[in-house]
Write a protein that holds these residues in place. Structure first.
Motif, PDB file in Angstrom:
ATOM      1  N   ASP A 131      10.983  15.706  -3.539  1.00 42.32           N
ATOM      2  CA  ASP A 131       9.740  15.731  -2.778  1.00 42.32           C
ATOM      3  C   ASP A 131       9.521  14.345  -2.190  1.00 42.32           C
ATOM      4  OD1 ASP A 131       7.484  16.871  -1.682  1.00 42.32           O
ATOM      5  OD2 ASP A 131       6.244  16.626  -3.470  1.00 42.32           O
ATOM      6  N   GLU A 132       8.506  14.210  -1.373  1.00 38.32           N
ATOM      7  CA  GLU A 132       8.197  12.923  -0.760  1.00 38.32           C
ATOM      8  C   GLU A 132       6.709  12.633  -0.936  1.00 38.32           C
ATOM      9  OE1 GLU A 132       7.574  16.175   2.059  1.00 38.32           O
ATOM     10  OE2 GLU A 132       9.326  15.582   0.878  1.00 38.32           O
ATOM     11  N   ILE A 133       6.387  11.371  -1.178  1.00 37.34           N
ATOM     12  CA  ILE A 133       5.011  10.956  -1.415  1.00 37.34           C
ATOM     13  C   ILE A 133       4.608   9.940  -0.358  1.00 37.34           C
ATOM     14  CG2 ILE A 133       5.837   9.294  -3.141  1.00 37.34           C
ATOM     15  CD1 ILE A 133       3.125   9.477  -4.508  1.00 37.34           C
ATOM     16  N   TRP A 134       3.412  10.087   0.176  1.00 40.97           N
ATOM     17  CA  TRP A 134       2.946   9.266   1.293  1.00 40.97           C
ATOM     18  C   TRP A 134       2.336   7.955   0.825  1.00 40.97           C
ATOM     19  CZ3 TRP A 134      -2.188   7.814   2.302  1.00 40.97           C
ATOM     20  CH2 TRP A 134      -2.402   7.176   3.536  1.00 40.97           C
ATOM     21  N   GLY A 135       2.570   6.933   1.616  1.00 39.74           N
ATOM     22  CA  GLY A 135       1.895   5.651   1.489  1.00 39.74           C
ATOM     23  C   GLY A 135       1.904   4.988   2.862  1.00 39.74           C
ATOM     24  N   PHE A 136       1.384   3.782   2.946  1.00 37.04           N
ATOM     25  CA  PHE A 136       1.455   3.080   4.226  1.00 37.04           C
ATOM     26  C   PHE A 136       1.567   1.588   3.989  1.00 37.04           C
ATOM     27  CE2 PHE A 136      -3.062   3.078   3.286  1.00 37.04           C
ATOM     28  CZ  PHE A 136      -3.536   1.862   3.771  1.00 37.04           C
ATOM     29  N   VAL A 137       2.052   0.898   4.996  1.00 40.12           N
ATOM     30  CA  VAL A 137       2.238  -0.548   4.935  1.00 40.12           C
ATOM     31  C   VAL A 137       1.460  -1.198   6.072  1.00 40.12           C
ATOM     32  CG1 VAL A 137       3.899  -2.430   5.186  1.00 40.12           C
ATOM     33  CG2 VAL A 137       4.484  -0.423   3.813  1.00 40.12           C
ATOM     34  N   ALA A 138       0.644  -2.171   5.746  1.00 40.36           N
ATOM     35  CA  ALA A 138      -0.117  -2.989   6.699  1.00 40.36           C
ATOM     36  C   ALA A 138      -1.269  -2.236   7.363  1.00 40.36           C
ATOM     37  CB  ALA A 138       0.784  -3.604   7.755  1.00 40.36           C
ATOM     38  N   LYS A 139      -1.004  -1.057   7.884  1.00 36.12           N
ATOM     39  CA  LYS A 139      -2.035  -0.277   8.565  1.00 36.12           C
ATOM     40  C   LYS A 139      -1.630   1.189   8.550  1.00 36.12           C
ATOM     41  CE  LYS A 139      -1.193  -2.708  12.275  1.00 36.12           C
ATOM     42  NZ  LYS A 139      -1.260  -3.254  13.654  1.00 36.12           N
TER      43      LYS A 139
ATOM     44  N   ALA B 132      -6.076  -1.151  -1.657  1.00 37.61           N
ATOM     45  CA  ALA B 132      -4.842  -1.550  -2.345  1.00 37.61           C
ATOM     46  C   ALA B 132      -3.645  -0.956  -1.608  1.00 37.61           C
ATOM     47  CB  ALA B 132      -4.871  -1.068  -3.797  1.00 37.61           C
ATOM     48  N   PHE B 133      -3.111  -1.705  -0.646  1.00 31.35           N
ATOM     49  CA  PHE B 133      -1.938  -1.225   0.084  1.00 31.35           C
ATOM     50  C   PHE B 133      -1.000  -2.398   0.317  1.00 31.35           C
ATOM     51  CE2 PHE B 133      -5.169  -2.403   3.173  1.00 31.35           C
ATOM     52  CZ  PHE B 133      -4.476  -3.183   4.090  1.00 31.35           C
ATOM     53  N   SER B 134       0.262  -2.078   0.604  1.00 32.45           N
ATOM     54  CA  SER B 134       1.265  -3.112   0.818  1.00 32.45           C
ATOM     55  C   SER B 134       1.090  -3.749   2.189  1.00 32.45           C
ATOM     56  CB  SER B 134       2.671  -2.513   0.713  1.00 32.45           C
ATOM     57  OG  SER B 134       2.908  -1.964  -0.560  1.00 32.45           O
ATOM     58  N   LYS B 135       1.256  -5.053   2.241  1.00 31.65           N
ATOM     59  CA  LYS B 135       1.203  -5.757   3.520  1.00 31.65           C
ATOM     60  C   LYS B 135       2.582  -5.879   4.154  1.00 31.65           C
ATOM     61  CE  LYS B 135      -3.098  -6.531   2.365  1.00 31.65           C
ATOM     62  NZ  LYS B 135      -3.092  -6.112   0.965  1.00 31.65           N
ATOM     63  N   LYS B 136       3.630  -5.793   3.332  1.00 27.90           N
ATOM     64  CA  LYS B 136       5.012  -5.869   3.818  1.00 27.90           C
ATOM     65  C   LYS B 136       5.814  -4.726   3.220  1.00 27.90           C
ATOM     66  CE  LYS B 136       5.054 -10.941   4.158  1.00 27.90           C
ATOM     67  NZ  LYS B 136       5.728 -12.183   3.692  1.00 27.90           N
ATOM     68  N   VAL B 137       6.735  -4.181   4.015  1.00 27.68           N
ATOM     69  CA  VAL B 137       7.534  -3.059   3.538  1.00 27.68           C
ATOM     70  C   VAL B 137       8.443  -3.480   2.384  1.00 27.68           C
ATOM     71  CG1 VAL B 137       9.444  -3.381   5.185  1.00 27.68           C
ATOM     72  CG2 VAL B 137       8.919  -1.088   4.292  1.00 27.68           C
ATOM     73  N   GLU B 138       8.875  -4.752   2.374  1.00 30.16           N
ATOM     74  CA  GLU B 138       9.706  -5.234   1.265  1.00 30.16           C
ATOM     75  C   GLU B 138       8.940  -5.169  -0.054  1.00 30.16           C
ATOM     76  OE1 GLU B 138       9.149  -6.867   4.051  1.00 30.16           O
ATOM     77  OE2 GLU B 138      11.111  -6.854   5.080  1.00 30.16           O
ATOM     78  N   ASN B 139       7.647  -5.522  -0.024  1.00 35.46           N
ATOM     79  CA  ASN B 139       6.827  -5.448  -1.228  1.00 35.46           C
ATOM     80  C   ASN B 139       6.647  -3.995  -1.682  1.00 35.46           C
ATOM     81  OD1 ASN B 139       6.570  -8.194  -0.807  1.00 35.46           O
ATOM     82  ND2 ASN B 139       4.481  -8.072  -0.038  1.00 35.46           N
ATOM     83  N   HIS B 140       6.492  -3.102  -0.721  1.00 32.16           N
ATOM     84  CA  HIS B 140       6.320  -1.683  -1.014  1.00 32.16           C
ATOM     85  C   HIS B 140       7.552  -1.144  -1.727  1.00 32.16           C
ATOM     86  CE1 HIS B 140       4.034   2.015  -0.241  1.00 32.16           C
ATOM     87  NE2 HIS B 140       5.200   2.615  -0.025  1.00 32.16           N
TER      88      HIS B 140
END
Length: 274
Positions: free
Chosen positions: A66-74, A220-228
């Motif tokens: 399955d896949e779970i949603w998140g977002f980076v920066a915006k 609480a979200f990631s600012k950079k994809v590397e951190n995510h």
């Protein structure tokens, strides 16, 4: 960060895998947030390397994906023309789960498209020792990705769920109710009784509760994809090797024969950080 003792590194990583934010970890451990962040990224990269080395020749018989949603920066609707679209906006984490041992053998962070799905499925297929029964939802990309990764050497079925209309009013943030489910054979001869995504969807909840940047309706979200990516890798390594699963009463890596013992936090941190 290099001057931190193993005990201090373990304290910080333990805070992060228990769902605390970078700033709350900063306050609890009296460690500057930049140091906390650098340690998390280092541990995440080390966790990915650990998974790549250990998750091989796995004896899984059934796998749910399955896949779970998140977002980076915006969020995606705020992505502008000049933004790096691969690094900001929606980021989906594709996750595989063995429902018998609860092991997470593979994951991939990226866009919800055919390219990411194919890379994920190819990675999963390379880690398995035998033919498996695969279950997914009705995401169209899974069909082509599974054919590319497994060919005919898989028993693959989809659990297609149909939902009620989106709730309105006070219940707008609640997930829609499933009104019916249909099971469809895609490849091979899957056992219809085991065509399901229920356990991987429960695993998605575990990720949302354990990874602070996946928490909905917060800042609480990631600012950079590397951190995510690092946060996801760290969580999955901890889940596989350290965390005792209540159903099987041991770590998933032990149930799958990947590890002979339950890892301590100190052992994990020592393996994934300098």
């Amino acid at each position: 960060m290099n001057r931190l003792s193993l005990a201090r590194r373990t304290q910080i990583i333990n805070c992060l895998v228990e769902g605390n934010s970078i700033r709350s970890t900063e306050r609890m451990t009296d460690t500057h947030r930049d140091t906390v962040m650098r340690l998390m990224v280092e541990a995440g990269e080390g966790s990915k390397a650990l998974m790549d080395a250990e998750m091989r020749n796995l004896p899984c018989r059934r796998v749910q994906v399955d896949e779970i949603w998140g977002f980076v920066a915006k969020k995606q609707r705020w992505v502008k023309e000049g933004d790096d679209k691969a690094a900001v906006g929606d980021q989906w984490t594709f996750v595989a789960l063995d429902p018998d041992t609860k092991l997470v053998p593979s994951f991939r962070v990226g866009k919800r498209d055919l390219g990411t799905a194919t890379a994920f499925m190819c990675d999963l297929s390379e880690r398995l020792a035998n033919r498996v029964q695969l279950s997914s939802d009705a995401l169209r990309a899974y069909v082509s990705a599974t054919e590319e990764a497994f060919g005919a050497d898989v028993d693959y079925g989809q659990a297609v769920k149909f939902y009620e209309a989106d709730p309105i009013g006070p219940g707008r943030y609640s997930p829609p109710r499933v009104v019916r489910q249909e099971k469809e054979t895609i490849t091979g001869r899957p056992d219809e009784a085991h065509i399901s995504t229920s356990l991987i969807e429960r695993q998605n909840l575990t990720m949302r509760m354990s990874i602070r940047r996946f928490t909905r309706l917060t800042n609480a979200f990631s600012k950079k994809v590397e951190n995510h990516r690092a946060a996801v890798a760290l969580h999955i390594a901890h889940y596989n090797f350290v965390r005792t699963h209540q159903t099987i009463r041991c770590a998933p890596a032990m149930a799958a024969g990947v590890s002979r013992h339950l890892w301590s936090m100190e052992e994990l941190v020592d393996r994934v950080t300098a």
